[in-house]
Design an enzyme around this catalytic site. Sequence first.
Site, mmCIF file in Angstrom:
data_model
loop_
_atom_site.group_PDB
_atom_site.id
_atom_site.type_symbol
_atom_site.label_atom_id
_atom_site.label_comp_id
_atom_site.label_asym_id
_atom_site.label_seq_id
_atom_site.Cartn_x
_atom_site.Cartn_y
_atom_site.Cartn_z
ATOM 1 N N GLY A 144 17.225 66.968 16.639
ATOM 2 C CA GLY A 144 17.653 66.301 15.413
ATOM 3 C C GLY A 144 17.726 64.789 15.473
ATOM 4 O O GLY A 144 18.287 64.165 14.564
ATOM 5 N N GLY A 145 17.167 64.208 16.513
ATOM 6 C CA GLY A 145 17.191 62.737 16.643
ATOM 7 C C GLY A 145 16.478 62.065 15.480
ATOM 8 O O GLY A 145 17.041 61.195 14.793
ATOM 9 N N LYS A 146 15.253 62.495 15.252
ATOM 10 C CA LYS A 146 14.461 61.853 14.187
ATOM 11 C C LYS A 146 14.971 62.287 12.816
ATOM 12 O O LYS A 146 14.981 61.488 11.875
ATOM 13 C CB LYS A 146 12.979 62.193 14.353
ATOM 14 C CG LYS A 146 12.414 61.560 15.612
ATOM 15 C CD LYS A 146 10.982 61.885 15.832
ATOM 16 C CE LYS A 146 10.548 61.477 17.215
ATOM 17 N NZ LYS A 146 10.978 62.428 18.279
ATOM 18 N N SER A 172 9.537 70.142 12.955
ATOM 19 C CA SER A 172 10.024 70.492 14.300
ATOM 20 C C SER A 172 11.135 69.500 14.627
ATOM 21 O O SER A 172 10.889 68.465 15.229
ATOM 22 C CB SER A 172 8.896 70.377 15.315
ATOM 23 O OG SER A 172 7.828 71.187 14.904
ATOM 24 N N ALA A 212 14.430 69.901 16.128
ATOM 25 C CA ALA A 212 15.440 69.969 17.184
ATOM 26 C C ALA A 212 15.147 68.985 18.318
ATOM 27 O O ALA A 212 13.989 68.820 18.685
ATOM 28 C CB ALA A 212 15.475 71.386 17.751
ATOM 29 N N CYS A 232 4.711 63.111 22.001
ATOM 30 C CA CYS A 232 5.047 62.278 23.171
ATOM 31 C C CYS A 232 4.021 62.546 24.273
ATOM 32 O O CYS A 232 4.352 62.549 25.451
ATOM 33 C CB CYS A 232 6.470 62.514 23.632
ATOM 34 S SG CYS A 232 6.820 64.225 24.033
ATOM 35 N N ASP A 262 6.778 66.141 14.330
ATOM 36 C CA ASP A 262 6.885 65.636 15.704
ATOM 37 C C ASP A 262 6.587 66.851 16.577
ATOM 38 O O ASP A 262 7.493 67.583 16.975
ATOM 39 C CB ASP A 262 8.296 65.091 15.924
ATOM 40 C CG ASP A 262 8.456 64.449 17.282
ATOM 41 O OD1 ASP A 262 7.492 63.853 17.780
ATOM 42 O OD2 ASP A 262 9.560 64.551 17.865
HETATM 43 C C1 SAM Z 1 9.075 67.248 20.398
HETATM 44 S S1 SAM Z 1 10.228 68.409 19.941
HETATM 45 C C2 SAM Z 1 10.896 67.764 18.470
HETATM 46 C C3 SAM Z 1 11.896 66.682 18.691
HETATM 47 C C4 SAM Z 1 12.595 66.260 17.416
HETATM 48 N N1 SAM Z 1 11.664 65.847 16.420
HETATM 49 C C5 SAM Z 1 13.570 65.135 17.667
HETATM 50 O O1 SAM Z 1 13.228 64.008 17.451
HETATM 51 O O2 SAM Z 1 14.667 65.400 18.104
HETATM 52 C C6 SAM Z 1 9.225 69.700 19.383
HETATM 53 C C7 SAM Z 1 9.999 70.837 18.777
HETATM 54 O O3 SAM Z 1 9.079 71.721 18.175
HETATM 55 C C8 SAM Z 1 9.653 72.985 18.195
HETATM 56 N N2 SAM Z 1 8.607 73.992 17.887
HETATM 57 C C9 SAM Z 1 7.758 74.589 18.730
HETATM 58 N N3 SAM Z 1 6.966 75.420 18.075
HETATM 59 C C10 SAM Z 1 7.302 75.360 16.782
HETATM 60 C C11 SAM Z 1 6.851 76.004 15.620
HETATM 61 N N4 SAM Z 1 5.858 76.894 15.666
HETATM 62 N N5 SAM Z 1 7.432 75.712 14.464
HETATM 63 C C12 SAM Z 1 8.420 74.823 14.417
HETATM 64 N N6 SAM Z 1 8.890 74.185 15.481
HETATM 65 C C13 SAM Z 1 8.337 74.445 16.659
HETATM 66 C C14 SAM Z 1 10.275 73.074 19.548
HETATM 67 O O4 SAM Z 1 11.300 74.017 19.559
HETATM 68 C C15 SAM Z 1 10.795 71.662 19.732
HETATM 69 O O5 SAM Z 1 12.143 71.591 19.430
#
Ligand code: SAM
Length: 839
Positions: free
Chosen positions: A422-424, A418, A420, A543, A486
């Site tokens: 893209g920070g991590k 997950s 987006a 988080c 994440d």
């Molecule tokens: C906490 S954010 C991730 C932040 C990211 N790791 C960063 O550091 O920028 C959680 C992400 O999980 C995604 N997400 C939600 N359900 C998902 C799924 N079933 N499969 C993959 N990604 C999912 C969301 O769109 C969201 O962008």
Amino acid sequence: MGRKARFNKEGEVVKKGPGRKAKKQKDPSFLIPIPGKETSPDKKLSRHQKLRAKKRQQKVQERQQKQKLKQQSVKLTNGNNAVDESSEESDDDEFPLRPSTSGFSDENKLWLKPKKRKHEESDVEEEEESDDASENDEEESNEEQDEESEVEGEDESEAEDEDQSEVEDEDASENEDEDSLKVQKLSEFVDDDSDENDEFSDETDDDNNDDDMLPIEKQSKKLRKKQEKEDKLAEEELQMNIADQEKFIFPFMEAEKEVKSLQDVQQRIREVITVLSNFKTLRDGVHSRAEYLDILKDDLCVYYSYNDFLMEKLMQIFPLSELLEFLEASEVQRPLTIRTNSLKTRRRDLAQALINRGVNLDPVGKWSKVGIVVYSSQVPMGATPEYLAGHYIIQGASSMLPVMALAPQENERILDMSAAPGGKASHISAIMKNTGILFANDLNKDRIKAVVGNFHRMGVVNSVITCMDGRKYPSYMKGFDRVLLDAPCTGTGVVAKDQSVKTSKDEVDIQRCYNLQRQLLLAAIDCVSAKSSTGGYIVYSTCSILPEENEWVVDFALKKRNVKLVETGLDFGTDGFVNYRQHRFHPTLKLTKRFYPHTHNMDGFFVAKLKKFSDVIPKSDTTEEGEDEMSIVEPEEEKEEDKIEEPQPPRKKTKIDKNLPKTKNKDQKKKQGGTKEGKKEIKKVKVKDREQVEEIRTNKNITTANSQSNKKNKDKLKNKNKQQPESSNGKVSKKQNSEKKKLKQKTENQSNSNSATNKNIQSNIAHKKKKKKNSESSEDSKQVQKSKKIDWMDVPVQAASQLQKKMKKNKQKKQIGELKKSKKQRNSGNFNKKKMKKR
Ligand SMILES: C[S@@+](CC[C@H](N)C(=O)[O-])C[C@H]1O[C@@H](n2cnc3c(N)ncnc32)[C@H](O)[C@@H]1O
């Protein structure tokens, strides 16, 4: 730059040129005479100044008279003392030039020293300076200015005047009187103050004893005393408050519970916490701890604007004192942090460049080599040339931790499930030094665009960006060295960033989140290769600070896959929970790390690192059901893992039903499946006869009592599971399996007997024709109670037919309406054509 006074003897000025300013402005005049310099005789005093001067003169005369009288009386009564003291004074090295006077007494002794010292020590220049200052004061101050300051300035200058006049009038032998007079002026300055502020009246008497003190020192002493007084008062007030607190009266009535202002709420929070901290002695003897906690919870909800549900959760996580700290810290945003993109620059260089732009910064801490805290900046941090060049990314300090725990290696195959925005993921790529392959995935198409943008900006070139459901990932690709999950979460750790979390989250949100998190974590584990020579690691982070989304999810994965928890490698953070309320997690969960805003000054975060030791998926995952002892509401994903649930769907009752307890009875499941369409329609019907439903619920409650033995059997089953060696993680021997089956059968039989009793009760209800054949388990009924959901199976079938009729009618109406509309449109079209023809 101001106008220059002309002190030349002739008073003439040679004009240099006809400047505009010179034409308009006159020469400056000085109201107060400068000692040593001739003043203009036609000096005009304002009305106020005249009055004050008169007053002062009167005062001086009065005091002179008083002093003379006193001196005489002292001489008469205690003549020897004066001699003694004068001799003592003469020994004083500080003031060797002070003339020994015959009329020296205790009273003038107090005043003489500072004044004398001033006279002797200060040279003419100093005097001039002080006088200049008074002149300036006089010049600048208008009549409406603060009287106090005016009086000060005037007093001093006039004192000087009067001193001079005295010196002129009296001969040298009367120096003592002169001095006393001068000091009187100083004391007058002090007295004036005391007149203004009664608090000081007593203190001035004390001050008079401080013969060594300068007026400034006296003033400071006064201030000190005042401060002491205030401190005393504050202390008294505090004591009073404590006394009040002890008398905290429990609000019995609902009306009493309502408070008028936030201050009242705050006060009551303090009071209740004081009572709770020493409950035995401070309680009222009537109310229980739970009742006090209820009041506290309500008040905290009001004061910090949380909903009841979340506040209760927080109260379960933190002890009271820590809870307040957390709540307070969550009101304040964490310091802005950025992460250096080591693909493009070094932290030192970046820091220098930003400092040159007026950014006030520091390294984030010893734990990170790329983090920078930004205290203040003259430019927006998201728009500097360095930012646009991809030298850094704005990222919370806590967001750097999961990647550090993942510890990516060069040339590995890594998945960020997950990713987006893209920070991590970009952090992972930077540590990999753009080698190997990084798969950055996210379900959200819009958010994935941000990943693309960030990767371009930051120069990430070792990545493949995918947009799919993470739960499906193992079916497409496996064999990763490391996976970062994440996970999407409730965000209860970042309340400071997003205040809406305080009120928007409820039980359903949490259920939805942890269901998805469990599925995603299992998929993440399945994506990793246990045979990886360098890795085989999975990092799970959120988080959120809720154990339901953290320890509980990891604990679930420990049972379902061949993984074990390992150290995160993060040398700070608090250990994860092993015990939480009635739950007992696997002891290794203390290897996970929790981060809080109030203890680590970063967003609330959870990090767990798992190591996969076998690619085999334990059979228990597919065969065993309902063995998850922690679940209050059992998620359905164990059997329906392949069914893809839309992440974070809008809150609908249909979704809530998904989270309803698993029905173990196959017949019942079939029933539910068979009437799915009907159910959808029925859900739209308003339940008119609520009493019926409530009756059914009460009956279900009765079944809970009957099924306690059933529970016991279940517990036995769980214990059996627990007894299995941890390393096997679900690998059950055949013997144990058979035992389990036996126990299962037992529970089923028992539940059947319970159902019989249910049937008897339910048969009493006339309007219920067909009921469930098997009773629901006690847990199920509890869950229904908890979630307060209507069991749609119990709604009469008639309602469904009624609804169908209504829907038909509505359809017909709609069709008629549409026909009418189309007719009208046609008519209007014809009318227009006719018009056109006429024209
Ligand atoms: C906490 S954010 C991730 C932040 C990211 N790791 C960063 O550091 O920028 C959680 C992400 O999980 C995604 N997400 C939600 N359900 C998902 C799924 N079933 N499969 C993959 N990604 C999912 C969301 O769109 C969201 O962008």
